[in-house]
Write a protein that holds these residues in place. Sequence first.
Motif, PDB file in Angstrom:
ATOM      1  N   ILE A 115       0.835  -1.211   0.000  1.00 52.93           N
ATOM      2  CA  ILE A 115       0.000   0.000   0.000  1.00 52.93           C
ATOM      3  C   ILE A 115       0.862   1.250   0.000  1.00 52.93           C
ATOM      4  O   ILE A 115       0.621   2.197  -0.764  1.00 52.93           O
ATOM      5  N   LEU A 116       1.898   1.265   0.836  1.00 50.92           N
ATOM      6  CA  LEU A 116       2.764   2.437   0.919  1.00 50.92           C
ATOM      7  C   LEU A 116       3.523   2.659  -0.388  1.00 50.92           C
ATOM      8  O   LEU A 116       3.678   3.804  -0.849  1.00 50.92           O
ATOM      9  N   ILE A 117       3.988   1.574  -0.997  1.00 47.26           N
ATOM     10  CA  ILE A 117       4.706   1.686  -2.273  1.00 47.26           C
ATOM     11  C   ILE A 117       3.801   2.281  -3.354  1.00 47.26           C
ATOM     12  O   ILE A 117       4.208   3.181  -4.101  1.00 47.26           O
ATOM     13  N   LYS A 118       2.573   1.819  -3.438  1.00 53.30           N
ATOM     14  CA  LYS A 118       1.698   2.300  -4.507  1.00 53.30           C
ATOM     15  C   LYS A 118       1.192   3.716  -4.244  1.00 53.30           C
ATOM     16  O   LYS A 118       0.990   4.487  -5.187  1.00 53.30           O
ATOM     17  N   ASP A 119       1.034   4.076  -2.967  1.00 49.36           N
ATOM     18  CA  ASP A 119       0.738   5.478  -2.661  1.00 49.36           C
ATOM     19  C   ASP A 119       1.923   6.363  -3.043  1.00 49.36           C
ATOM     20  O   ASP A 119       1.751   7.469  -3.574  1.00 49.36           O
ATOM     21  N   TYR A 120       3.124   5.858  -2.793  1.00 48.21           N
ATOM     22  CA  TYR A 120       4.342   6.582  -3.168  1.00 48.21           C
ATOM     23  C   TYR A 120       4.410   6.740  -4.697  1.00 48.21           C
ATOM     24  O   TYR A 120       4.701   7.822  -5.206  1.00 48.21           O
ATOM     25  N   LYS A 180       2.159   9.354  -6.027  1.00 45.24           N
ATOM     26  CA  LYS A 180       2.591  10.706  -5.657  1.00 45.24           C
ATOM     27  C   LYS A 180       3.836  11.144  -6.428  1.00 45.24           C
ATOM     28  O   LYS A 180       3.936  12.295  -6.865  1.00 45.24           O
ATOM     29  N   PHE A 181       4.808  10.248  -6.586  1.00 50.24           N
ATOM     30  CA  PHE A 181       6.124  10.641  -7.076  1.00 50.24           C
ATOM     31  C   PHE A 181       6.415  10.249  -8.527  1.00 50.24           C
ATOM     32  O   PHE A 181       7.439  10.636  -9.065  1.00 50.24           O
ATOM     33  N   SER A 182       5.552   9.451  -9.134  1.00 51.81           N
ATOM     34  CA  SER A 182       5.779   9.086 -10.544  1.00 51.81           C
ATOM     35  C   SER A 182       4.731   9.752 -11.422  1.00 51.81           C
ATOM     36  O   SER A 182       3.802  10.387 -10.927  1.00 51.81           O
ATOM     37  N   ASP A 183       4.877   9.555 -12.722  1.00 48.50           N
ATOM     38  CA  ASP A 183       3.903  10.112 -13.665  1.00 48.50           C
ATOM     39  C   ASP A 183       2.753   9.146 -13.955  1.00 48.50           C
ATOM     40  O   ASP A 183       1.856   9.461 -14.735  1.00 48.50           O
ATOM     41  N   ASP A 184       2.778   7.973 -13.331  1.00 44.35           N
ATOM     42  CA  ASP A 184       1.749   6.969 -13.576  1.00 44.35           C
ATOM     43  C   ASP A 184       0.448   7.322 -12.867  1.00 44.35           C
ATOM     44  O   ASP A 184       0.457   7.828 -11.733  1.00 44.35           O
ATOM     45  N   ASP A 185      -0.666   7.028 -13.526  1.00 43.78           N
ATOM     46  CA  ASP A 185      -1.956   7.243 -12.870  1.00 43.78           C
ATOM     47  C   ASP A 185      -2.333   6.007 -12.051  1.00 43.78           C
ATOM     48  O   ASP A 185      -1.611   4.997 -12.048  1.00 43.78           O
ATOM     49  N   ALA A 186      -3.463   6.086 -11.368  1.00 41.51           N
ATOM     50  CA  ALA A 186      -3.869   5.009 -10.461  1.00 41.51           C
ATOM     51  C   ALA A 186      -4.057   3.684 -11.188  1.00 41.51           C
ATOM     52  O   ALA A 186      -3.739   2.610 -10.656  1.00 41.51           O
ATOM     53  N   GLU A 187      -4.546   3.740 -12.418  1.00 43.43           N
ATOM     54  CA  GLU A 187      -4.762   2.499 -13.175  1.00 43.43           C
ATOM     55  C   GLU A 187      -3.442   1.793 -13.464  1.00 43.43           C
ATOM     56  O   GLU A 187      -3.332   0.568 -13.305  1.00 43.43           O
ATOM     57  N   LYS A 188      -2.432   2.548 -13.889  1.00 44.42           N
ATOM     58  CA  LYS A 188      -1.125   1.956 -14.168  1.00 44.42           C
ATOM     59  C   LYS A 188      -0.483   1.407 -12.901  1.00 44.42           C
ATOM     60  O   LYS A 188       0.091   0.317 -12.890  1.00 44.42           O
ATOM     61  N   VAL A 189      -0.573   2.180 -11.825  1.00 43.68           N
ATOM     62  CA  VAL A 189       0.022   1.750 -10.556  1.00 43.68           C
ATOM     63  C   VAL A 189      -0.621   0.454 -10.071  1.00 43.68           C
ATOM     64  O   VAL A 189       0.061  -0.469  -9.624  1.00 43.68           O
ATOM     65  N   SER A 190      -1.924   0.360 -10.183  1.00 50.15           N
ATOM     66  CA  SER A 190      -2.647  -0.802  -9.659  1.00 50.15           C
ATOM     67  C   SER A 190      -2.306  -2.094 -10.393  1.00 50.15           C
ATOM     68  O   SER A 190      -2.447  -3.189  -9.835  1.00 50.15           O
ATOM     69  N   LYS A 191      -1.850  -1.984 -11.648  1.00 48.38           N
ATOM     70  CA  LYS A 191      -1.561  -3.189 -12.444  1.00 48.38           C
ATOM     71  C   LYS A 191      -0.236  -3.844 -12.050  1.00 48.38           C
ATOM     72  O   LYS A 191       0.019  -4.993 -12.425  1.00 48.38           O
TER      73      LYS A 191
END
Length: 231
Positions: A133-138, A141-152
């Motif tokens: 959870i902390l990694i994906k919140d990070y 916040k800090f990358s250009d990826d949106d929530a959909e990309k992060v979640s995959k």
Amino acid sequence: MKYRTYRIDLRVNNYRRTNFLIPDICPNCGKVNNPQSSEIGNIQYNGFKILYLRHYCPSCRQDHWSIQKVFPDDENNKPEMLTYAPSSSLRQFEKRICEFSPRFISMYHQAEKAENDGNLELAGMGYRAAEEILIKDYALKFSDDDAEKVSKHTLNSAIGHYFKDSEILGVAADVVRINGNDYAHWDRPEDFDVKQKLQELKAYLDIFISQINVKLMIKNPPVSRNHKSNK
């Protein structure tokens, strides 16, 4: 336990601006504590009162309770915490971490409660989930990826992708991931020491959390070179 001071009006002479204390975190859910506090009784003594308080946490919708020694309206008289219930052995995190990833805090404390109850297998899985959870919140916040990309991303691929330029973060996160997987997987090593591996996992999770905290501090400094005082 860390406390901060609040004020209550007891609606009697000399106690219109009475100070009392609340802990920084809710002892039930471990989130930043901003309870609705109310008096449920008091006993008058010569020069002070013993105050009984109910504190309702809007985050977890549970009560906690305190008994405190409070003094008349004199700024020099500080309240004293006599007892608090339920008592909390939950870890207290930096405020910026709590505000940055409240779900991480919640998951971490659930794992911590499992560990305190002796459920080490569940605790290991919980700490691993908290890290993800902390990694994906990070990442959000800090990358250009949106929530959909992060979640995959799986946890493994997220670590490789978002921390490829940070050895400290990458190594610490991988230790937590690999040890955490062994708590969940059926085919783990025969010599797996449940208690020892949990302490190892937590040590590297601490490193990871501290590094995220540093990045948050750098991202949001209290002053900068553009500050008016440039002597």
